[in-house]
Scaffold this active site. Structure first.
Site, mmCIF file in Angstrom:
data_model
loop_
_atom_site.group_PDB
_atom_site.id
_atom_site.type_symbol
_atom_site.label_atom_id
_atom_site.label_comp_id
_atom_site.label_asym_id
_atom_site.label_seq_id
_atom_site.Cartn_x
_atom_site.Cartn_y
_atom_site.Cartn_z
ATOM 1 N N GLU A 1 0.884 -1.167 0.000
ATOM 2 C CA GLU A 1 0.000 0.000 0.000
ATOM 3 C C GLU A 1 0.916 1.208 0.000
ATOM 4 O OE1 GLU A 1 -1.535 3.145 0.485
ATOM 5 O OE2 GLU A 1 -1.647 2.672 2.615
ATOM 6 N N CYS B 1 -1.579 9.049 2.173
ATOM 7 C CA CYS B 1 -1.380 8.528 0.815
ATOM 8 C C CYS B 1 -2.458 9.005 -0.152
ATOM 9 C CB CYS B 1 -1.340 7.005 0.843
ATOM 10 S SG CYS B 1 0.020 6.307 1.787
#
Length: 475
Positions: free
Chosen positions: A248, A282
C-alpha cells in the site's frame, strides 16, 4: 528520565545497548527512547513465529474472535494514552489522533467479525465421466508468519489493519513499526499478548533498515504487508523472493469538480482532504481540477476555508494543521513548491515553512510535468487547474504513475459511471474527495500505488490460501 522501552520477541520483552530516540516532530523534544532489536533478535522473532504458528493455525474461530474482541476492548481502555502517544511521536493533532484510535478499535472489531466468515465451498467435480463420484471441498488456510512494516502517518490503525486480519486468519505476526513512531507499535504488541494470542506468535521489533530487509528476504516469512513510500515498497518486493507481498504505497490523488457540483461542500472537503494530517496521507487531495464555469467561485471558497486554518502545536486543541514528520520532509516539499514557482506557478496561499511547520499551500498555473503534480507531495500542498471537458479532466487525472484513489463531484449519473469505467485507480469516490476511507472497504491501488487490498475481509484473503480436498465416493 525513564528507561528505554524494550521490544517484544515471541512474547518476551528484551532490551539492547542500541537505543533509538523518539522525538516530537513539532519541537524536537524527547518523547521516549526505544531499544532496537538486533540481528539475533530478528532471527529469534522469525524462529519463534514459526513455532507460534503451529498453535495459531489450530486455533478455532471462536478463540481468534475472543482474542480480537478482547484486544479491541483493551485498546478502548487505553485510548487516551495511545492517542497522546500518537500526537507526541507523529505530530498528529489531538483530534485526529483520537479519531485514529477509535478507527483502530473498529478495525479490530471488523477483523473479529471476519474471523467467523472465512468460508469455503463445495465444488462438484463430476463434469466429465472421469470425475464421476468425486467432489471438491475448498477451505482457506493461514499462510504462516506475516511481517508487517508500517509507516508513521497512521502508526496505530495501519498496524491494526495488518495485525487484525493476520490474527483473524490464524497467522503469526511480526510488526516492524516506523522508527519515527515505534512507541505506539510497542503498545499494540503489548495489548495483543495481553488479549491472549499465543506469545510465540507475537513480536514487535523496532530495528534498522538492514535488519528489516533481512526479514523481508527470509524464506520463513510467508507474507509481507508493507505500507510506505513507493521507492521502498517496490524495492522490498524485488528482494522478497517467492513470498506473497501486499503493498500500500503512495499517490498524487486527483479530484474533479464538475459544473453541477455542490460547490460549498466540495470546497470544504477539498480543504479537509488536502491539509488534514499536514497532507501526509497517501490519499491526500493533491491535484484539484475545477470546471472553468465554476473555477473562480470554487477557488474563492477553497481559499477562504484554507485561510481559516491554524498551524502549530498539535497538542493545542485549536490547531488544525500540525507539523510534518521531519524538517527534511518539509524542506523537500518547500523545494518542489519553489521549483513550480520558478516555472511559472502562482502561490495563492501558504508556500512558507518554519521548521517542520508547512503552511497550507495552494498553487495555480502549474503544469502536469511539475513535481508538485507529477510526484507525491505528502505535504499540505494542492494545485488547482481549470478544465473545459470532463473526459479531458479524467484523462488528466489518469495521467500519473500512481493510481490509489480518485474523487469526482458531480450530480450526473452518467458522468459517475463514465469515470468508473475509465479511471485508473483502485477506488473512485463520487461526491467526495479521494481522501475518504472507511476501514471495511477494499483499499489499495494500481500502477505505482501498490498491489493487493487492505480492509479486514480483503486482507484475510491475502493472508490465506485456498486448500482443496478431492473426495472420491467409491461405490
Amino acid at each position: 528520565m525513564t528507561d528505554p522501552r524494550p521490544f517484544l520477541v515471541g512474547g518476551e520483552w528484551r532490551t539492547s545497548e542500541k537505543i533509538l530516540d523518539v522525538r516530537s516532530p513539532y519541537d524536537d523534544s524527547l518523547v521516549g527512547t526505544v531499544c532496537l532489536a538486533g540481528a539475533t533478535d530478528a532471527e529469534d522473532a522469525v524462529r519463534f513465529a514459526r513455532h507460534g504458528f503451529e498453535r495459531t493455525r489450530r486455533l478455532p474461530a471462536h478463540e481468534r474472535i475472543r482474542v480480537l474482541r478482547r484486544l479491541a476492548g483493551l485498546i478502548d481502555i487505553r485510548k487516551d494514552e495511545i492517542a497522546e502517544t500518537i500526537t507526541r511521536e507523529a505530530g498528529k493533532i489531538a483530534a485526529l489522533a483520537r479519531a485514529e484510535v477509535e478507527r483502530a478499535v473498529e478495525t479490530i472489531i471488523l477483523s473479529a467479525e471476519e474471523a467467523g466468515r472465512i468460508y469455503g465451498e463445495v465444488i462438484p467435480l463430476d463434469l466429465t465421466p472421469a470425475a464421476t463420484g468425486r467432489t471438491g471441498y475448498l477451505r482457506r488456510v493461514p499462510l504462516g508468519t506475516v511481517l508487517a512494516i508500517t509507516p508513521f502517518n497512521f502508526p496505530f490503525n495501519l498496524a491494526c489493519h495488518k495485525i487484525g486480519p493476520a490474527v483473524a486468519a490464524g497467522n503469526a505476526v511480526i510488526l516492524r513499526p516506523s522508527s519515527k513512531t515505534s512507541l505506539s507499535g510497542l503498545i499494540l504488541g503489548e495489548l495483543l499478548v495481553e488479549a491472549g494470542y499465543p506469545e510465540e506468535a507475537v513480536s514487535v521489533v523496532p530495528c534498522t533498515t538492514d535488519i528489516a530487509e533481512w526479514m523481508v528476504q527470509d524464506g520463513r516469512i510467508a507474507y509481507l504487508s508493507f505500507t510506505g513510500s513507493p521507492a521502498v515498497g517496490w524495492h522490498l518486493r524485488e528482494i522478497s523472493g517467492r513470498k506473497r507481498v501486499g503493498l500500500e504505497l503512495g499517490g498524487n490523488a486527483a479530484v474533479i469538480v464538475d459544473a453541477d457540483a455542490d460547490l460549498p461542500y466540495a470546497a470544504e472537503r477539498i480543504v479537509q482532504g488536502g491539509f488534514s494530517g499536514a497532507g501526509q496521507v497517501c490519499i491526500s487531495v493533491q491535484r484539484v481540477l475545477l470546471h472553468r464555469s465554476v473555477y473562480a467561485q470554487c477557488l474563492e471558497m477553497i481559499l477562504e476555508r484554507t485561510g481559516a486554518l491554524r498551524t502549530g502545536d498539535p497538542r493545542d486543541q485549536t490547531v488544525d494543521v500540525g507539523p510534518m514528520i521531519s524538517e527534511e520532509a518539509a524542506a523537500a516539499a518547500e523545494k518542489k513548491v519553489r521549483e513550480a514557482v520558478s516555472g511559472g506557478a502562482t502561490v495563492l496561499a501558504g508556500g512558507t515553512r518554519a521548521g517542520t511547520l508547512f503552511a497550507p499551500t495552494i498553487l495555480t498555473d502549474t503544469l502536469p510535468t511539475m513535481r508538485v503534480n507529477a510526484t507525491e507531495m505528502f505535504a499540505p500542498v494542492i494545485t488547482i487547474t481549470p478544465f473545459d471537458d470532463f473526459a479531458a479532466a479524467l484523462a488528466l487525472a489518469n495521467d500519473s504513475p500512481f493510481g490509489l484513489q480518485t474523487g469526482i463531484f458531480t450530480n450526473r449519473l452518467e458522468r459517475a459511471f463514465h469515470a468508473f469505467d475509465e479511471c485508473e485507480a483502485g477506488t473512485l469516490v463520487v461526491n467526495d474527495v479521494p481522501t475518504f476511507r472507511t476501514d471495511a472497504m477494499p483499499y489499495g491501488g494500481v500502477k505505482a500505488s501498490g498491489s493487493g487490498r487492505e480492509g479486514p475481509r480483503y486482507a484475510i484473503e491475502e493472508m490465506t490460501e485456498p486448500r482443496l480436498m478431492v473426495m472420491n465416493r467409491r461405490g
